[in-house]
Design an enzyme around this catalytic site. Structure first.
Site, mmCIF file in Angstrom:
data_model
loop_
_atom_site.group_PDB
_atom_site.id
_atom_site.type_symbol
_atom_site.label_atom_id
_atom_site.label_comp_id
_atom_site.label_asym_id
_atom_site.label_seq_id
_atom_site.Cartn_x
_atom_site.Cartn_y
_atom_site.Cartn_z
ATOM 1 N N GLU A 51 0.840 -1.210 0.000
ATOM 2 C CA GLU A 51 0.000 0.000 0.000
ATOM 3 C C GLU A 51 0.869 1.252 0.000
ATOM 4 O O GLU A 51 0.578 2.231 -0.697
ATOM 5 C CB GLU A 51 -0.898 -0.019 1.229
ATOM 6 C CG GLU A 51 -1.709 1.245 1.455
ATOM 7 C CD GLU A 51 -2.140 1.396 2.893
ATOM 8 O OE1 GLU A 51 -2.393 2.536 3.316
ATOM 9 O OE2 GLU A 51 -2.210 0.379 3.607
ATOM 10 N N ASP A 55 0.658 3.941 -3.060
ATOM 11 C CA ASP A 55 0.249 5.320 -2.816
ATOM 12 C C ASP A 55 1.118 6.285 -3.614
ATOM 13 O O ASP A 55 0.620 7.224 -4.236
ATOM 14 C CB ASP A 55 0.345 5.625 -1.318
ATOM 15 C CG ASP A 55 0.027 7.079 -0.998
ATOM 16 O OD1 ASP A 55 -1.128 7.481 -1.143
ATOM 17 O OD2 ASP A 55 0.960 7.805 -0.607
ATOM 18 N N ASP A 124 -7.106 1.079 0.631
ATOM 19 C CA ASP A 124 -5.787 0.512 0.936
ATOM 20 C C ASP A 124 -5.484 -0.679 0.030
ATOM 21 O O ASP A 124 -4.347 -0.844 -0.442
ATOM 22 C CB ASP A 124 -5.724 0.063 2.398
ATOM 23 C CG ASP A 124 -5.735 1.238 3.371
ATOM 24 O OD1 ASP A 124 -5.580 2.388 2.913
ATOM 25 O OD2 ASP A 124 -5.915 0.994 4.586
ATOM 26 N N GLU A 127 -4.583 0.527 -3.499
ATOM 27 C CA GLU A 127 -3.212 1.055 -3.524
ATOM 28 C C GLU A 127 -2.194 -0.083 -3.443
ATOM 29 O O GLU A 127 -1.147 -0.043 -4.115
ATOM 30 C CB GLU A 127 -3.004 2.026 -2.373
ATOM 31 C CG GLU A 127 -3.697 3.365 -2.577
ATOM 32 C CD GLU A 127 -3.438 4.347 -1.453
ATOM 33 O OE1 GLU A 127 -3.504 5.554 -1.704
ATOM 34 O OE2 GLU A 127 -3.168 3.896 -0.309
#
Length: 243
Positions: A51, A55, A124, A127
């Site tokens: 994650e 991101d 989450d 990502e």
């Protein structure tokens, strides 16, 4: 559903997404919530580390996309637009639309607590999947997939007249270049009073630079300014290619 069946469903979904994962364990990790591992007594990171990677990759890809489309717009507006596009509600919306929410591996308690519907878990996991895709296939492939699944949403947000203040950006740009009088002229209004559509021309020194339509004069003016800025960007690009 058995664990093997869950894995087969994930592999089929990835295939439908047009992605060829070389590292399948990395793919499964990206969709594994910590609650799923904790139930088995495994307290590894699950998808948190992926994650973290995803991101950054998502932010870079979205930044590139909106800068390419709106390079003439004030950087503050670009930052606000990016922040909205990579926010948890938007990521969760995309995760639901592409069917990712049904693939996340959750623990029984989290499942019973409607974890599959939580924006935070969906965002989450999306990502994390992007992070895994980047590590497995590289930035170009990750960027291609992000543009594929986020493109429609980005274009919708770009066209929202309240998302970016195109009028102010255009006015400031014209002021820097010493342009003359800027006028927004309503050319027509169609429909009953409760549901009118306004048509506006943006003129600079009597020359038409952009046109727009909307349910209010303000919306039509913003769209006209957006069109004018896009034309300026196109002219600038042509000049650079010629030189």
């Amino acid at each position: 559903m058995s664990e093997q069946k869950k894995l087969e469903t994930i592999y089929q979904w990835v295939k439908e997404q047009g992605v060829n994962f070389r590292n399948r364990p990395l793919l499964i990790q990206s969709l594994t919530h910590r609650s799923y591992l904790h139930e088995k007594g495994d307290f590894s990171q699950a998808n948190e580390s992926l994650e973290f990677v995803g991101d950054s990759v998502l932010s870079l890809s979205v930044t590139h996309y909106i800068y390419t489309r709106l390079g003439q717009v004030d950087v503050g507006d670009l930052a606000k637009l990016r922040a909205r596009l990579i926010s948890a509600p938007v990521l969760a919306e995309v995760a639901r639309r592409i069917g990712l929410k049904d693939l996340i591996l959750l623990g029984r308690n989290e499942e019973e607590n409607q974890g599959r519907e939580k924006d935070s878990i969906l965002a989450d996991s999306l990502e994390a999947f992007i992070g895994a895709l980047f590590l497995d296939r590289g930035l170009e492939e990750a960027d291609r997939w992000i543009r594929k699944v986020f493109g429609q949403k980005i274009e919708q947000e770009i066209k929202r007249p309240t998302m970016v203040d195109y009028k102010t950006t255009f006015q400031e740009k014209m002021a820097r270049e010493g342009a003359g009088e800027i006028v927004y002229r309503v050319t027509k209004a169609i429909g009953p009073d409760h549901n009118k559509t306004f048509y506006v021309q943006l003129q600079v020194d009597g020359q038409v630079w952009g046109e727009g339509s909307g349910k209010s004069k303000k919306e039509a003016e913003q769209i006209a300014a957006q069109e004018a800025l896009r034309k300026i960007a196109d002219i600038t690009s042509e000049d650079k290619s010629i030189s």
